[in-house]
Enzyme design. Sequence first.
Site, PDB file in Angstrom:
ATOM      1  N   ASP A 125       2.353  -7.187   2.469  1.00  0.00           N
ATOM      2  CA  ASP A 125       1.205  -6.312   3.036  1.00  0.00           C
ATOM      3  C   ASP A 125       1.734  -4.995   3.728  1.00  0.00           C
ATOM      4  OD1 ASP A 125      -1.201  -5.284   3.550  1.00  0.00           O
ATOM      5  OD2 ASP A 125      -1.934  -6.495   5.165  1.00  0.00           O
ATOM      6  N   HIS A 157       1.616   3.587   8.514  1.00  0.00           N
ATOM      7  CA  HIS A 157       0.823   4.701   8.815  1.00  0.00           C
ATOM      8  C   HIS A 157       1.689   5.649   9.625  1.00  0.00           C
ATOM      9  CE1 HIS A 157      -3.121   3.059   8.028  1.00  0.00           C
ATOM     10  NE2 HIS A 157      -2.437   1.796   8.187  1.00  0.00           N
ATOM     11  N   HIS A 198      -8.914 -10.240   0.432  1.00  0.00           N
ATOM     12  CA  HIS A 198      -8.737  -9.941   1.936  1.00  0.00           C
ATOM     13  C   HIS A 198      -9.864 -10.581   2.639  1.00  0.00           C
ATOM     14  CE1 HIS A 198      -7.790  -7.515   5.462  1.00  0.00           C
ATOM     15  NE2 HIS A 198      -8.691  -8.086   5.740  1.00  0.00           N
ATOM     16  N   HIS A 247       1.002  -1.238   0.017  1.00  0.00           N
ATOM     17  CA  HIS A 247      -0.009  -0.029   0.022  1.00  0.00           C
ATOM     18  C   HIS A 247       0.927   1.068   0.112  1.00  0.00           C
ATOM     19  CE1 HIS A 247      -3.509  -2.287   1.268  1.00  0.00           C
ATOM     20  NE2 HIS A 247      -2.749  -3.086   1.738  1.00  0.00           N
ATOM     21  N   LEU A 248       0.976   2.070  -1.139  1.00  0.00           N
ATOM     22  CA  LEU A 248       2.035   2.908  -1.246  1.00  0.00           C
ATOM     23  C   LEU A 248       1.363   4.365  -1.235  1.00  0.00           C
ATOM     24  CD1 LEU A 248       4.537   1.463  -3.752  1.00  0.00           C
ATOM     25  CD2 LEU A 248       4.597   1.432  -1.078  1.00  0.00           C
ATOM     26  N   ARG A 249      -0.148   4.296  -0.613  1.00  0.00           N
ATOM     27  CA  ARG A 249      -0.815   5.617  -0.276  1.00  0.00           C
ATOM     28  C   ARG A 249      -0.909   6.606  -1.275  1.00  0.00           C
ATOM     29  NH1 ARG A 249      -2.736   2.306   3.309  1.00  0.00           N
ATOM     30  NH2 ARG A 249      -1.638   1.976   5.281  1.00  0.00           N
TER      31      ARG A 249
HETATM   32  C1  NCD Z   1      -4.119  -2.023   5.288  1.00  0.00           C
HETATM   33  C2  NCD Z   1      -3.756  -0.750   5.263  1.00  0.00           C
HETATM   34  O1  NCD Z   1      -3.302  -0.022   6.128  1.00  0.00           O
HETATM   35  O2  NCD Z   1      -4.168  -0.086   3.991  1.00  0.00           O
HETATM   36  N1  NCD Z   1      -3.945  -2.517   6.862  1.00  0.00           N
HETATM   37  C3  NCD Z   1      -3.572  -3.600   7.280  1.00  0.00           C
HETATM   38  O3  NCD Z   1      -3.897  -3.912   8.491  1.00  0.00           O
HETATM   39  N2  NCD Z   1      -3.272  -4.771   6.269  1.00  0.00           N
HETATM   40  C4  NCD Z   1      -5.416  -2.508   4.589  1.00  0.00           C
HETATM   41  C5  NCD Z   1      -5.572  -4.162   4.533  1.00  0.00           C
HETATM   42  O4  NCD Z   1      -4.788  -4.693   3.589  1.00  0.00           O
HETATM   43  O5  NCD Z   1      -6.278  -4.651   5.313  1.00  0.00           O
HETATM   44 ZN    ZN Z   2      -3.247  -4.904   2.711  1.00  0.00          ZN
END
Ligand code: NCD
Ligand code: ZN
Length: 456
Positions: free
Chosen positions: A308, A312, A194, A77-79
């Site tokens: 994954d 944050h 997921h 997840h590169l936001r």
């Molecule tokens: C992921 C996220 O922060 O985008 N968070 C996580 O706990 N894995 C979202 C996700 O893949 O569930």
């Molecule tokens: Zn994820």
Amino acid sequence: MAPPPRLRSTENEAPGSGPPALILAGRAFVRGTLQAVEFAVDEDGRIQSLGRIRRGAPRHDVGDAVILPAATDLHVHLREPGPDTKTENLATGTVEAALGGVTLVGEMPNTEPPVTDVEVLEDKESIVNGRAAVDVLLYASPTRPGSLDGLARHAGGFKIYLSPTTGIADVPSLNEVPSLLDRLAPLRLPVSVHAEDPRQFRQGMDAKAPPDWNVERPPAAEAAALLPLVSAPRALRLHVAHVTEAASVTRLREAGLSFEATPHHLLLSERSGKSAAWKVNPPLRSERDRAALWEAFCRGEVPSLASDHAPHSGTAKEVDFARAPSGMPGVETMLPLFLARVRSGDLPLSTLVAAACDRPARWLGQPLGRLAPGHRANFLVVDFRARTTISARRLHAPCGWTAFEGWEGIFPREHYRDGQAIVLGGEYVGRPVGRVVRPEFAPVPSPGTRLVRPSG
Ligand code: NCD
Ligand code: ZN
């Protein structure tokens, strides 16, 4: 879908094109084992031939180090696009990937806005081009039935969320899932799920620490979410993200589905840390469950390793545990953590290379993950003596923290993309030439039985 690339079938045969641009010499992971070889890289950055090569070209002898195929991470997840690109973005995240030995990332669609239509997908492509250090495959989120065909022409894959998580509030109900899967099947793209069933979540928990989170979103939620997946149409290229339980491994292998496990579910448990840094979806499990998953991984029963990577900011994580977002960074530390486990004798190198390099690349239809003629020359030089202690200070994630502080890691010394160095001496030396890729050939059609065997 683009036609399959013409990969050569005879592994030692030189394609016979021009002289090599680069010759690599050393012990390399070829056909399932480490062996002394030389291989030539052609002008297009493809592996040209394996064996003794006489023709002149710059020759790089890696000495006591070893040459491994670079890794593919199916899940990051590169936001971007999003409101907080200071904590992570496509430029920073792909440099972290390069330094961690990951040459292709599968970028998830839970951005702001989420990737639910072609316009957002095209915007995201334009952010990747000219900024990414490694290649990026973009997943789309198939939430609007009308947009599926358009998305399928552009996306590298689909991601389905069966439960709410970061950036995902609305999810299909589990009885809508079979028809969604039916609609996705003819589109021939990899579909990652997921798999947590929110009907199994415990409400009103006010979780204060990771063990509470594991009660709130229990293993039973994973087991329940697998039900509609194991009976999905055979034509579907289905992959289950972040599997946490050994029972799920057995189930998914029997059903012949592709799946992944993460470094945090394989190495950390609900007792590893108390703060929200260890809050993740699905939750970290009991030590017993973790150990069982690790055993299955070491036996080669888990097709793919994926990070994954979900950073944050420290500030976002500092609020009460119950309100903190879920997710932890991991793309830079994934391969180093596991190379250290190979060094300590806990994990066969062939099992790691199959799970981190070969199978994920084949799942996404990419000519990567193997040192074989016709494949892209994306490889790593790893010195197994260069053990380091992982510390957020020395990592490159702008979020500035890691749940693996103090763990041992072996970071690649060199990383080559299409025969060009992007990491040398453990430092990023590349340019932002990463591009958006889509499956070039069909993902391995029947992954369950074929994917569980390490392949060379
Ligand atoms: C992921 C996220 O922060 O985008 N968070 C996580 O706990 N894995 C979202 C996700 O893949 O569930
Ligand atoms: Zn994820």
